[in-house]
Motif scaffolding. Structure first.
Motif, mmCIF file in Angstrom:
data_model
loop_
_atom_site.group_PDB
_atom_site.id
_atom_site.type_symbol
_atom_site.label_atom_id
_atom_site.label_comp_id
_atom_site.label_asym_id
_atom_site.label_seq_id
_atom_site.Cartn_x
_atom_site.Cartn_y
_atom_site.Cartn_z
ATOM 1 N N PRO A 188 1.776 -2.347 7.651
ATOM 2 C CA PRO A 188 0.690 -2.987 8.410
ATOM 3 C C PRO A 188 -0.696 -2.445 8.066
ATOM 4 O O PRO A 188 -1.649 -3.222 7.943
ATOM 5 C CB PRO A 188 1.060 -2.678 9.867
ATOM 6 C CG PRO A 188 2.527 -2.441 9.842
ATOM 7 C CD PRO A 188 2.820 -1.797 8.521
ATOM 8 N N ARG A 189 -0.827 -1.132 7.915
ATOM 9 C CA ARG A 189 -2.144 -0.572 7.630
ATOM 10 C C ARG A 189 -2.689 -1.098 6.312
ATOM 11 O O ARG A 189 -3.868 -1.490 6.222
ATOM 12 C CB ARG A 189 -2.075 0.964 7.601
ATOM 13 C CG ARG A 189 -3.429 1.625 7.356
ATOM 14 C CD ARG A 189 -3.354 3.123 7.585
ATOM 15 N NE ARG A 189 -2.445 3.780 6.646
ATOM 16 C CZ ARG A 189 -2.225 5.095 6.631
ATOM 17 N NH1 ARG A 189 -2.837 5.868 7.523
ATOM 18 N NH2 ARG A 189 -1.402 5.633 5.764
ATOM 19 N N GLY A 190 -1.839 -1.155 5.280
ATOM 20 C CA GLY A 190 -2.288 -1.660 3.989
ATOM 21 C C GLY A 190 -2.597 -3.142 4.036
ATOM 22 O O GLY A 190 -3.564 -3.617 3.414
ATOM 23 N N ARG A 191 -1.788 -3.897 4.751
ATOM 24 C CA ARG A 191 -2.038 -5.332 4.858
ATOM 25 C C ARG A 191 -3.329 -5.605 5.630
ATOM 26 O O ARG A 191 -4.067 -6.547 5.310
ATOM 27 C CB ARG A 191 -0.845 -6.019 5.528
ATOM 28 C CG ARG A 191 0.410 -6.019 4.651
ATOM 29 C CD ARG A 191 1.564 -6.749 5.324
ATOM 30 N NE ARG A 191 2.743 -6.764 4.465
ATOM 31 C CZ ARG A 191 3.919 -6.225 4.776
ATOM 32 N NH1 ARG A 191 4.075 -5.601 5.937
ATOM 33 N NH2 ARG A 191 4.935 -6.292 3.933
ATOM 34 N N ILE A 192 -3.594 -4.811 6.644
ATOM 35 C CA ILE A 192 -4.860 -4.951 7.368
ATOM 36 C C ILE A 192 -6.027 -4.690 6.417
ATOM 37 O O ILE A 192 -7.041 -5.414 6.435
ATOM 38 C CB ILE A 192 -4.905 -3.988 8.579
ATOM 39 C CG1 ILE A 192 -3.955 -4.485 9.672
ATOM 40 C CG2 ILE A 192 -6.323 -3.851 9.124
ATOM 41 C CD1 ILE A 192 -3.785 -3.529 10.841
ATOM 42 N N TYR A 193 -5.901 -3.697 5.574
ATOM 43 C CA TYR A 193 -6.944 -3.395 4.589
ATOM 44 C C TYR A 193 -7.146 -4.576 3.644
ATOM 45 O O TYR A 193 -8.285 -4.969 3.348
ATOM 46 C CB TYR A 193 -6.558 -2.138 3.807
ATOM 47 C CG TYR A 193 -7.544 -1.752 2.723
ATOM 48 C CD1 TYR A 193 -8.780 -1.184 3.047
ATOM 49 C CD2 TYR A 193 -7.249 -1.969 1.382
ATOM 50 C CE1 TYR A 193 -9.686 -0.841 2.061
ATOM 51 C CE2 TYR A 193 -8.148 -1.621 0.388
ATOM 52 C CZ TYR A 193 -9.367 -1.058 0.722
ATOM 53 O OH TYR A 193 -10.264 -0.722 -0.253
ATOM 54 N N GLY A 203 0.011 -9.460 14.833
ATOM 55 C CA GLY A 203 0.603 -10.782 14.614
ATOM 56 C C GLY A 203 -0.454 -11.868 14.528
ATOM 57 O O GLY A 203 -0.383 -12.757 13.665
ATOM 58 N N LYS A 204 -1.429 -11.824 15.417
ATOM 59 C CA LYS A 204 -2.514 -12.808 15.385
ATOM 60 C C LYS A 204 -3.368 -12.631 14.134
ATOM 61 O O LYS A 204 -3.797 -13.608 13.507
ATOM 62 C CB LYS A 204 -3.375 -12.669 16.644
ATOM 63 C CG LYS A 204 -2.653 -13.046 17.924
ATOM 64 C CD LYS A 204 -3.515 -12.788 19.162
ATOM 65 C CE LYS A 204 -2.766 -13.179 20.428
ATOM 66 N NZ LYS A 204 -3.546 -12.862 21.648
ATOM 67 N N LEU A 205 -3.611 -11.377 13.763
ATOM 68 C CA LEU A 205 -4.437 -11.108 12.587
ATOM 69 C C LEU A 205 -3.771 -11.591 11.309
ATOM 70 O O LEU A 205 -4.420 -12.211 10.449
ATOM 71 C CB LEU A 205 -4.723 -9.609 12.493
ATOM 72 C CG LEU A 205 -5.619 -9.170 11.321
ATOM 73 C CD1 LEU A 205 -7.017 -9.758 11.471
ATOM 74 C CD2 LEU A 205 -5.680 -7.643 11.238
ATOM 75 N N VAL A 206 -2.485 -11.345 11.149
ATOM 76 C CA VAL A 206 -1.816 -11.737 9.908
ATOM 77 C C VAL A 206 -1.701 -13.253 9.809
ATOM 78 O O VAL A 206 -1.736 -13.808 8.692
ATOM 79 C CB VAL A 206 -0.435 -11.052 9.774
ATOM 80 C CG1 VAL A 206 0.626 -11.734 10.628
ATOM 81 C CG2 VAL A 206 0.005 -11.009 8.317
#
Length: 408
Positions: free
Chosen positions: A48-53, A92-95
């Motif tokens: 998740p941290r990398g995907r958020i980045y 979940g909303k962010l992705v």
């Protein structure tokens, strides 16, 4: 987290929501500890941290690539990270926002586009999916072993009680569940009938929109949601007590209707009302006097809590407690918080990762020799059943059979 979203995104509804969510993340990395794909692959960008980045980069003006798309595709959207996150990041909303933005800018290979279009044109439509499934079931004995395991045997629903009680609840039929296991909702109707509640089906109460939503077909998803709201609305206006949902993936979706249609002037209020009425069957029974139907503790079961139940709907432990109260013996399951790899269409789009997750999950579910595996979502049920070697059923179906034997 500081953000500098580009003008073309910052002032949109999506951009404002993404900015709000991004700013809650402190990049602590606790989420990676419970991310199934990070555990398998060990790649920061598959957590998740990398995907958020990656998503933050795109929203700040960096051009997304197939590399970006791949790491977002590998996300199960299990939302385990949300359960773990100390800052309350709504990943979940962010992705969902990030995937849609990337989908608009990165062209997929022709084969991927065709397969996704095929899924979108078949899975959400029971009138298309069920006949194809029946064809597969007809030739199932002739199929090679590995392929045969992917085609579930036919299940018959049994009787559906006549609507005879003053208390009435609606039910979601769904898209693939009526074809794969119509007995789940019929069993639910019989159990609720025993305690004085009539479960009512409505015409066209089919797909909840989750398939389209998670394949980034937003317009199609919203159209599906509105059709379902329209199908339910007359019963809602007449005082239906709740909307009962037996597939936790659908339940998580319906409970998001108010959020997803919050800016729609014609449907915002209706969507919010439908979301407020939505109940997983475990929530319904937990609020009823079920002790009167307690069974002798004779059946050992391993419960697999779907991610959409424990992380999406935040109903962790509720079904297990209910099964215990009803008389079932639950065996311990290591890493019960982790995903089985089904995740909607994930098992079809990411088969290698999905299979590895399923094998890990089955090893833990079978460790203490249960008589059967029970779960709360048709996708998990079908996925696990293909390789379990013992029965895998919805827990409500197992309860219905046990009650029938006791009463007989």
């Amino acid at each position: 987290m500081q953000t500098r979203l580009v003008d073309s995104i910052r002032d949109t509804a999506q951009g404002k929501e993404a900015d709000r969510i991004l700013r809650t993340c402190v990049h602590c990395g606790f989420c990676n500890a419970t991310c199934p794909t990070y555990q398998l692959l060990g790649d920061e960008l598959d957590g998740p941290r990398g995907r958020i980045y990656l998503m933050k980069q795109v929203m700040e003006g960096h051009a997304p690539t197939r590399h970006t798309q791949l790491h977002l595709d590998r996300c199960l959207t299990c939302r385990n990270c949300e359960t773990t996150c100390p800052s309350g990041v709504e990943y979940g909303k962010l992705v969902d926002i990030g995937r849609e933005l990337v989908e608009q800018r990165v062209a997929r290979p022709a084969g991927e586009r065709l397969f996704r279009k095929l899924l979108l044109s078949v899975l959400p439509y029971p009138g298309r999916f069920t006949p194809l499934l029946r064809l597969g079931q007809l030739v199932r004995p002739l199929l090679p072993g590995a392929l045969r395991a992917q085609v579930p045997p036919r299940v018959h629903a049994g009787t559906w009680p006549e609507a005879r009680h003053a208390r009435r609840m609606l039910v979601l039929d769904g898209c693939v569940q009526p074809g794969i296991d119509p007995g789940i909702n019929a069993a639910t109707a019989r159990i609720l009938d025993r305690i004085g509640i009539s479960l009512v089906r409505t015409p066209d109460a089919g797909c909840c929109g989750a398939v389209s939503h998670h394949l980034n077909a937003t317009d199609e998803a919203h159209a599906t949601i509105k059709r379902l709201i329209n199908a339910w609305w007359p019963e809602v206006e007449q005082g239906a007590e709740a909307i009962v949902i037996t597939a936790s993936g659908c339940g998580a979706m319906v409970k998001e209707y108010g959020y997803l249609l919050r800016d729609d002037p014609d449907y915002a209020d209706k969507a919010a009302r439908v979301s407020a009425l939505a109940r997983d069957i475990s929530e319904v029974l937990d609020n009823e006097q079920v002790d009167a139907i307690k069974l002798p503790k004779t059946q050992r079961v391993a419960f697999h809590p779907p991610c959409t139940l424990q992380h999406g709907q935040k109903l962790r432990g509720k079904t297990e407690q209910l099964l215990g109260r009803l008389g079932f013996e639950l065996v311990p399951v290591t890493d019960g918080h982790l995903c089985c790899g089904s995740a909607g269409t994930y098992s079809l789009l990411q088969p290698e990762l999905s299979t590895r997750l399923r094998d890990n999950k089955l090893r833990n579910l079978l460790e203490h020799n249960p008589e059967c595996i029970v779960t709360a979502n048709i996708g998990c049920q079908t996925h696990l059943a293909a390789a379990a070697g013992i029965p895998v059923q919805h827990w409500i179906s197992v309860l219905d059979v046990a009650l029938s034997r006791t009463e007989g």
